[in-house]
Each structure stands twice: as structure tokens, then as C-alpha cells.
Motif scaffolding. Structure first.
Motif, PDB file in Angstrom:
ATOM      1  N   ARG A 297      68.284 -73.843 -32.124  1.00  0.00           N
ATOM      2  CA  ARG A 297      69.191 -73.281 -33.072  1.00  0.00           C
ATOM      3  C   ARG A 297      69.408 -71.868 -32.978  1.00  0.00           C
ATOM      4  O   ARG A 297      70.584 -71.490 -32.911  1.00  0.00           O
ATOM      5  CB  ARG A 297      68.889 -73.726 -34.481  1.00  0.00           C
ATOM      6  CG  ARG A 297      69.770 -73.407 -35.598  1.00  0.00           C
ATOM      7  CD  ARG A 297      69.401 -73.829 -37.046  1.00  0.00           C
ATOM      8  NE  ARG A 297      69.390 -75.390 -36.955  1.00  0.00           N
ATOM      9  CZ  ARG A 297      68.261 -76.107 -37.149  1.00  0.00           C
ATOM     10  NH1 ARG A 297      67.025 -75.333 -37.092  1.00  0.00           N
ATOM     11  NH2 ARG A 297      68.209 -77.360 -37.128  1.00  0.00           N
ATOM     12  N   ALA A 298      68.325 -71.214 -32.546  1.00  0.00           N
ATOM     13  CA  ALA A 298      68.622 -69.833 -32.424  1.00  0.00           C
ATOM     14  C   ALA A 298      69.284 -69.616 -31.095  1.00  0.00           C
ATOM     15  O   ALA A 298      69.889 -68.418 -30.836  1.00  0.00           O
ATOM     16  CB  ALA A 298      67.044 -69.057 -32.201  1.00  0.00           C
ATOM     17  N   GLU A 299      69.284 -70.452 -30.166  1.00  0.00           N
ATOM     18  CA  GLU A 299      69.823 -70.094 -28.879  1.00  0.00           C
ATOM     19  C   GLU A 299      71.265 -71.017 -29.101  1.00  0.00           C
ATOM     20  O   GLU A 299      71.889 -71.220 -27.935  1.00  0.00           O
ATOM     21  CB  GLU A 299      69.184 -70.812 -27.761  1.00  0.00           C
ATOM     22  CG  GLU A 299      68.006 -70.271 -27.591  1.00  0.00           C
ATOM     23  CD  GLU A 299      66.955 -71.043 -26.569  1.00  0.00           C
ATOM     24  OE1 GLU A 299      67.511 -72.148 -26.314  1.00  0.00           O
ATOM     25  OE2 GLU A 299      65.789 -70.568 -26.008  1.00  0.00           O
TER      26      GLU A 299
ATOM     27  N   ALA B  63      71.332 -92.241 -24.809  1.00  0.00           N
ATOM     28  CA  ALA B  63      72.815 -91.566 -25.464  1.00  0.00           C
ATOM     29  C   ALA B  63      72.704 -90.507 -26.506  1.00  0.00           C
ATOM     30  O   ALA B  63      73.680 -89.804 -26.587  1.00  0.00           O
ATOM     31  CB  ALA B  63      73.485 -93.021 -26.188  1.00  0.00           C
ATOM     32  N   ALA B  64      71.886 -90.563 -27.263  1.00  0.00           N
ATOM     33  CA  ALA B  64      71.658 -89.571 -28.379  1.00  0.00           C
ATOM     34  C   ALA B  64      71.342 -88.252 -27.646  1.00  0.00           C
ATOM     35  O   ALA B  64      71.845 -87.242 -28.334  1.00  0.00           O
ATOM     36  CB  ALA B  64      70.648 -89.987 -29.316  1.00  0.00           C
ATOM     37  N   ARG B  65      70.511 -88.459 -26.838  1.00  0.00           N
ATOM     38  CA  ARG B  65      70.221 -87.049 -26.099  1.00  0.00           C
ATOM     39  C   ARG B  65      71.241 -86.541 -25.451  1.00  0.00           C
ATOM     40  O   ARG B  65      71.417 -84.949 -25.330  1.00  0.00           O
ATOM     41  CB  ARG B  65      69.100 -87.396 -25.020  1.00  0.00           C
ATOM     42  CG  ARG B  65      68.636 -86.108 -24.482  1.00  0.00           C
ATOM     43  CD  ARG B  65      67.835 -85.262 -25.322  1.00  0.00           C
ATOM     44  NE  ARG B  65      67.372 -84.064 -24.635  1.00  0.00           N
ATOM     45  CZ  ARG B  65      68.235 -82.662 -24.364  1.00  0.00           C
ATOM     46  NH1 ARG B  65      69.460 -82.986 -24.440  1.00  0.00           N
ATOM     47  NH2 ARG B  65      67.655 -81.779 -23.645  1.00  0.00           N
ATOM     48  N   ARG B  66      72.416 -87.158 -25.090  1.00  0.00           N
ATOM     49  CA  ARG B  66      73.446 -86.618 -24.267  1.00  0.00           C
ATOM     50  C   ARG B  66      74.358 -85.831 -25.297  1.00  0.00           C
ATOM     51  O   ARG B  66      75.107 -85.222 -25.006  1.00  0.00           O
ATOM     52  CB  ARG B  66      74.250 -87.693 -23.486  1.00  0.00           C
ATOM     53  CG  ARG B  66      73.380 -88.202 -22.377  1.00  0.00           C
ATOM     54  CD  ARG B  66      74.288 -89.076 -21.280  1.00  0.00           C
ATOM     55  NE  ARG B  66      74.764 -90.417 -21.854  1.00  0.00           N
ATOM     56  CZ  ARG B  66      73.978 -91.545 -21.688  1.00  0.00           C
ATOM     57  NH1 ARG B  66      72.795 -91.439 -21.145  1.00  0.00           N
ATOM     58  NH2 ARG B  66      74.636 -92.446 -22.481  1.00  0.00           N
ATOM     59  N   LEU B  67      74.103 -86.136 -26.454  1.00  0.00           N
ATOM     60  CA  LEU B  67      75.022 -85.505 -27.675  1.00  0.00           C
ATOM     61  C   LEU B  67      74.568 -83.930 -27.990  1.00  0.00           C
ATOM     62  O   LEU B  67      75.475 -83.266 -28.449  1.00  0.00           O
ATOM     63  CB  LEU B  67      75.078 -86.002 -28.864  1.00  0.00           C
ATOM     64  CG  LEU B  67      75.558 -87.773 -28.947  1.00  0.00           C
ATOM     65  CD1 LEU B  67      75.176 -88.337 -30.224  1.00  0.00           C
ATOM     66  CD2 LEU B  67      77.056 -87.913 -28.394  1.00  0.00           C
ATOM     67  N   GLY B  68      73.418 -83.825 -27.410  1.00  0.00           N
ATOM     68  CA  GLY B  68      73.084 -82.150 -27.582  1.00  0.00           C
ATOM     69  C   GLY B  68      72.337 -81.672 -26.570  1.00  0.00           C
ATOM     70  O   GLY B  68      72.032 -82.082 -25.614  1.00  0.00           O
ATOM     71  N   ASP B  69      71.286 -80.469 -27.312  1.00  0.00           N
ATOM     72  CA  ASP B  69      70.562 -79.739 -26.312  1.00  0.00           C
ATOM     73  C   ASP B  69      68.884 -80.208 -26.459  1.00  0.00           C
ATOM     74  O   ASP B  69      68.092 -79.836 -25.910  1.00  0.00           O
ATOM     75  CB  ASP B  69      70.554 -78.235 -26.564  1.00  0.00           C
ATOM     76  CG  ASP B  69      71.986 -77.976 -26.277  1.00  0.00           C
ATOM     77  OD1 ASP B  69      72.354 -77.763 -24.995  1.00  0.00           O
ATOM     78  OD2 ASP B  69      72.742 -77.565 -26.965  1.00  0.00           O
ATOM     79  N   CYS B  70      68.581 -81.080 -27.556  1.00  0.00           N
ATOM     80  CA  CYS B  70      67.390 -81.533 -27.847  1.00  0.00           C
ATOM     81  C   CYS B  70      67.332 -82.751 -28.568  1.00  0.00           C
ATOM     82  O   CYS B  70      68.538 -82.805 -29.314  1.00  0.00           O
ATOM     83  CB  CYS B  70      66.387 -80.372 -28.392  1.00  0.00           C
ATOM     84  SG  CYS B  70      66.519 -80.240 -29.994  1.00  0.00           S
ATOM     85  N   LEU B  71      66.476 -83.600 -28.607  1.00  0.00           N
ATOM     86  CA  LEU B  71      66.436 -84.939 -29.311  1.00  0.00           C
ATOM     87  C   LEU B  71      65.153 -85.065 -29.921  1.00  0.00           C
ATOM     88  O   LEU B  71      64.281 -85.221 -29.316  1.00  0.00           O
ATOM     89  CB  LEU B  71      66.565 -86.224 -28.440  1.00  0.00           C
ATOM     90  CG  LEU B  71      66.496 -87.551 -29.079  1.00  0.00           C
ATOM     91  CD1 LEU B  71      67.661 -87.612 -30.381  1.00  0.00           C
ATOM     92  CD2 LEU B  71      66.570 -88.683 -28.197  1.00  0.00           C
ATOM     93  N   VAL B  72      64.915 -85.064 -31.386  1.00  0.00           N
ATOM     94  CA  VAL B  72      63.956 -85.319 -32.085  1.00  0.00           C
ATOM     95  C   VAL B  72      63.971 -86.566 -32.748  1.00  0.00           C
ATOM     96  O   VAL B  72      65.061 -86.799 -33.344  1.00  0.00           O
ATOM     97  CB  VAL B  72      63.852 -84.438 -33.263  1.00  0.00           C
ATOM     98  CG1 VAL B  72      62.434 -84.503 -34.043  1.00  0.00           C
ATOM     99  CG2 VAL B  72      63.792 -82.936 -32.768  1.00  0.00           C
ATOM    100  N   VAL B  73      62.893 -87.601 -32.270  1.00  0.00           N
ATOM    101  CA  VAL B  73      62.890 -88.971 -32.960  1.00  0.00           C
ATOM    102  C   VAL B  73      61.923 -88.763 -34.180  1.00  0.00           C
ATOM    103  O   VAL B  73      60.814 -88.467 -34.106  1.00  0.00           O
ATOM    104  CB  VAL B  73      62.273 -89.851 -31.921  1.00  0.00           C
ATOM    105  CG1 VAL B  73      62.174 -91.232 -32.526  1.00  0.00           C
ATOM    106  CG2 VAL B  73      63.484 -89.870 -30.790  1.00  0.00           C
ATOM    107  N   CYS B  74      62.383 -89.349 -35.197  1.00  0.00           N
ATOM    108  CA  CYS B  74      61.923 -89.290 -36.554  1.00  0.00           C
ATOM    109  C   CYS B  74      61.345 -90.819 -36.599  1.00  0.00           C
ATOM    110  O   CYS B  74      62.127 -91.564 -36.703  1.00  0.00           O
ATOM    111  CB  CYS B  74      62.668 -88.975 -37.891  1.00  0.00           C
ATOM    112  SG  CYS B  74      63.760 -87.360 -37.530  1.00  0.00           S
ATOM    113  N   VAL B  75      60.069 -91.082 -36.754  1.00  0.00           N
ATOM    114  CA  VAL B  75      59.607 -92.369 -36.694  1.00  0.00           C
ATOM    115  C   VAL B  75      58.599 -92.709 -37.993  1.00  0.00           C
ATOM    116  O   VAL B  75      58.063 -91.627 -38.573  1.00  0.00           O
ATOM    117  CB  VAL B  75      58.470 -92.490 -35.458  1.00  0.00           C
ATOM    118  CG1 VAL B  75      57.528 -91.526 -35.580  1.00  0.00           C
ATOM    119  CG2 VAL B  75      58.041 -93.840 -35.285  1.00  0.00           C
TER     120      VAL B  75
END
Length: 462
Positions: free
Chosen positions: A322-324, A348-360
Motif C-alpha cells: 500500500r505504501a508503494e 486469477a486473483a493474483r493477476r488482479l494486483g501486486d500481492c495476494l493474501v489468502v485468508c484461511v
């Protein structure tokens, strides 16, 4: 130790070996010389950096580790330049040098080497009392032997308590018996193994070379580095192949030093040999992808104000992205039996942004949602599998039935759910609106679900 910093929990490291001064002359080549068919490299910019064992020590120090370098260095122009480069980072214990400090100059055109020029034949002449004392009190030792005398001058002391890592080079001698891990490159391993008539190249040859070196050198383990293929770790038989996480074909200058520095640091911190080699392969791969030694930040810039953020920490990761001004994407689920539908959704989700966090979901949360007998795989196993996916940057766990509280902490820009939720309520969608985020549905691979997999498995068992 003014100007040097040590990250809490990282063991100090002593590096013994032969230092060089590396110089890159980088310009452009748009024509050939009129008097010979050679490129004319013009508008060259010069940059100096530590080389050889000095690069290994410098990389370990950039990891936030307290590093002492024992090496031959003189007071000539090259030696003075190297001392200045290392001063903010490394404690230097100088061995007397016969001749001038070796220098390696690369001429590059558009970041591709055109020619290399070597000068200086200095060798470490003898050990000193200060060097011997530093070795005997060291908790962890790495030898970077470029065959210019430093390791030979201290071989008797090194044999008293064998080093964690010995990084050999063609002109150097064998490691002292009992070294925990020796790290030759593929061609070096074949030359050291000296198996007359046996062809080099390929995993079979590397495995035979590694096994021979474990025996001949009486080393605990040998890791043969294979460039873009990773490394082959042998304890004498049944080798372990540690593949590179990705293939990069950038400037590999310094990749072996990066591998050795990482492996030694991890072993010093208590890692097993296999874990250290796996970490070293990952670090060397990232190093090459970033441009190799030529792309390192200037040594004279001094240590960073703080160690790099822990990318395994989802909150630190999202704060950095977010800072970047990057885009944070999050996706959630139980991921009890990871299948093709899950993988396609996360990619596909990762391609939408600059990082992907998986909430499990935690084990208790899954049990409440899915009933007794679930999850089939424990939380620790589910998290480990998710982290192994290249598209997943971090994993966060929540114990509630739904992840609203966790999302409030992470505040992702995009929240992803599979298309099988179409027509259902998405309570997270309203929550994301509070900070300008967006919940989206992505197509889901039809016919794939953990429940369906379990049902088919139960049917097949009857």
C-alpha cells in the motif's frame, strides 16, 4: 562496529577467503571499431564493488548479520578502495598480501559483458594472531576460497573446528575434513571429482561428482549448484534435487557468493542442511532475477535504516504494498483439499494486483462450517500447501465463521470469491466499501470441490 547493524536473532558470521575489487564499466555499443571487428563501448559509467570473499561477506552483512572478513589486502589504490567500500558493513581483519590486490574489470554494453580484464596477483602471505583468535572464537565460519592463499594460511586453525560452509573455486584447495556443507558449481564439482573418462553435464554426472566429493573431502554434505536448475544436495548417496523456484537468465555474476552467504547464515541460525540449501537456492534465484552483483545498491550508501520487511507477515506485506501505491488482493476459503479449482481461482486473483493474501479458516472454523470429520487436513498443512503456490504472497488465518474482522485489519483493495457464490449474499462486499475496496467474483472451475472429492473417495473405498 560504528555504522554496522545486526538484526536481532541472526548469528554473527566470520568469512575467510580471498577478496577482489570488482569494477564494472557500463556503456552502449552501437558500432564496430574501424581498425578491428570489435564493438566500441562508449559513454562508460564506472562502478566499484566488493568481489570474491569480500562480496560474500558484503551480502551476508546486507542480510542484517554481523560479519567479520579475514582476507589478504594491501594499502595500494585497489586495497584502499575495497577498505572504503567495506567499512560501513564489515569488520575487516587484514592478512599481509604479497603483490597487489587482484582486480576484475568487466566491460558491459547494455548490461551484457563484452570483455573481462584481470590484474593483480596478490596472495595472502601468512596468518596473524588477530585472525587466528577471531577464528577460534567464531560461532559460525564460511570459507570462500578463490585460491589466493587466505584459506591455506589459516588451514590449521580451520581444521580445529571445521567451517559450516566451504565455497571452493578452481584455484583453491580441498576443504578441511568435517566441513558441514561444500558448495561447488557444476563444472567445479566435476573438475574436483577428477573422474577420468566420465562425461560431465546432467543430473547423473552431478550426483556422481557430489557423492565422490563427499567421500574424498570427508565432508558432511556437498551441494552442487546447477544455475537455473537449482542445486543437488548429496550426503554420499540418494541426492536431493532442490529446484529453483523460477527460471531467470539475467546476470549471474555473484550468484555463487549469494548462495554460500545465505546457506552459511541459515546454518548459523540453526537450520538443517536441507533447509539451508533450499533457502540458498531461492536467494540465488532472486539475486539473478534482480540483475546479479551489478545491480546491488552502492556499498557506499551504508546499511538500510531497517531490515527488509517480513513478506510472510500479511500485515507487513499489505502495508508495504500500500505504501508503494500497489493493489492488495485477498481471497478466502477453507482450502481443505486443494484442487484445480482452487489453484485457478488463486492464480486469477493474483493477476488482479501486486500481492495476494489468502485468508484461511482455522480448524475450529472449518469444523463449525463443514461438520465433524472436517477439516481433513490440519491448519498447518493447509497453510504450508498454500504458501507453496507461487501466486500466494502470504497467508492469514481467522477463527471466526467469516473473515470480516481480518479483512478490517488487512483492508484489501480487492476481495475475491469463486463464481460458485453467484447469487449468494457477500457480506464482505459492504465491508470493503468502507475503505473503497471492491468484492468481485471470478469464474470457478466447474465440477471441482473438496466435498465432491471426498464423496468420490468414499465411493471408491466401498
Amino acid at each position: 562496529m560504528t555504522g554496522r547493524r545486526r538484526t536481532e536473532g541472526r548469528a554473527p558470521l566470520v568469512v575467510v577467503g580471498d577478496a577482489l575489487l570488482d569494477r564494472d564499466l557500463t556503456g552502449s555499443a552501437d558500432r564496430l571499431a574501424p581498425d578491428a571487428p570489435v564493438p566500441v563501448v562508449s559513454e562508460c559509467a564506472e562502478r566499484l564493488r566488493p568481489g570474491g570473499a569480500a562480496l560474500t561477506a558484503y551480502l551476508a552483512a546486507r542480510d542484517g548479520r554481523e560479519v567479520t572478513l579475514i582476507t589478504g589486502v594491501d594499502d595500494g589504490p585497489a586495497g584502499a578502495a575495497l577498505r572504503e567500500l567495506l567499512a560501513p558493513w564489515v569488520r575487516l581483519i587484514a592478512l599481509p598480501l604479497t603483490g597487489e590486490l587482484p582486480e576484475k574489470t568487466r566491460v558491459l554494453a547494455r548490461d551484457r559483458p563484452v570483455v573481462r580484464l584481470d590484474r593483480g596477483v596478490g596472495r595472502a602471505a601468512d596468518a596473524t594472531d588477530e585472525a587466528r583468535a577471531a577464528l577460534r572464537s567464531a560461532r559460525a565460519v564460511l570459507v570462500s576460497d578463490y585460491g589466493r592463499g587466505a584459506a591455506d594460511a589459516l588451514r590449521d586453525v580451520l581444521a580445529e573446528r571445521p567451517p559450516l560452509v566451504w565455497d571452493p573455486h578452481p584455484r583453491g584447495g580441498p576443504p578441511v575434513p568435517g566441513t558441514r556443507l561444500v558448495t561447488p558449481a557444476e563444472k567445479e564439482a566435476h573438475a574436483f571429482a577428477a573422474q577420468a573418462g566420465r562425461p560431465s553435464g546432467g543430473l547423473r554426472a552431478a550426483a556422481l561428482d557430489a557423492a565422490a566429493l563427499v567421500r574424498d573431502w570427508r565432508a558432511a554434505a556437498v551441494a552442487v549448484t546447477l544455475g537455473a536448475r537449482g542445486a543437488l544436495l548429496s550426503y554420499g548417496e540418494h541426492p536431493l534435487l532442490v529446484p529453483a523456484p523460477a527460471a531467470h537468465h539475467g546476470d549471474s555474476c555473484g550468484a555463487g557468493d549469494r548462495f554460500a552467504a545465505t546457506a552459511a547464515g541459515l546454518l548459523a541460525d540453526g537450520a538443517l542442511v536441507g533447509e539451508a540449501v533450499e533457502g540458498a537456492v531461492g536467494a540465488a534465484t532472486t539475486f539473478v532475477a534482480a540483475g546479479g552483483a551489478g545491480a546491488l545498491p552502492p556499498a557506499e550508501s551504508g546499511p538500510p535504516a531497517a531490515p527488509p520487511p517480513d513478506t510472510d507477515d500479511p500485515r507487513a506485506l499489505t502495508a508495504r504494498v500500500r505504501a508503494e501505491h500497489g493493489t492488495v488482493v485477498a481471497a478466502g476459503g477453507c482450502f481443505d483439499l486443494l484442487h484445480a479449482g482452487h489453484v485457478g481461482l488463486l492464480q486469477a486473483a493474483r493477476r488482479l494486483g501486486d500481492c495476494l493474501v489468502v485468508c484461511v479458516n482455522s480448524d475450529a472454523s472449518v469444523r463449525r462450517r463443514k461438520g465433524d470429520g472436517r477439516p481433513v487436513n490440519s491448519l498447518a498443512d493447509r497453510v504450508r500447501v498454500l504458501r507453496a503456490l507461487a501466486c500466494v504472497d502470504a497467508v492469514a488465518v481467522f477463527d471466526e465463521d467469516t473473515p470480516e474482522r481480518l479483512l478490517g485489519d488487512l483492508r484489501p483493495d480487492v476481495w475475491v470469491k469463486g463464481g460458485d457464490y453467484a447469487g449468494a449474499d457477500l457480506p464482505e462486499a459492504v465491508l470493503l466499501q468502507e475503505w473503497g475496496g471492491q468484492a468481485v467474483l471470478l469464474p470457478y472451475l466447474d465440477g471441482h470441490s473438496s466435498t465432491a472429492l471426498l464423496a468420490r473417495a468414499a465411493e471408491g473405498a466401498r
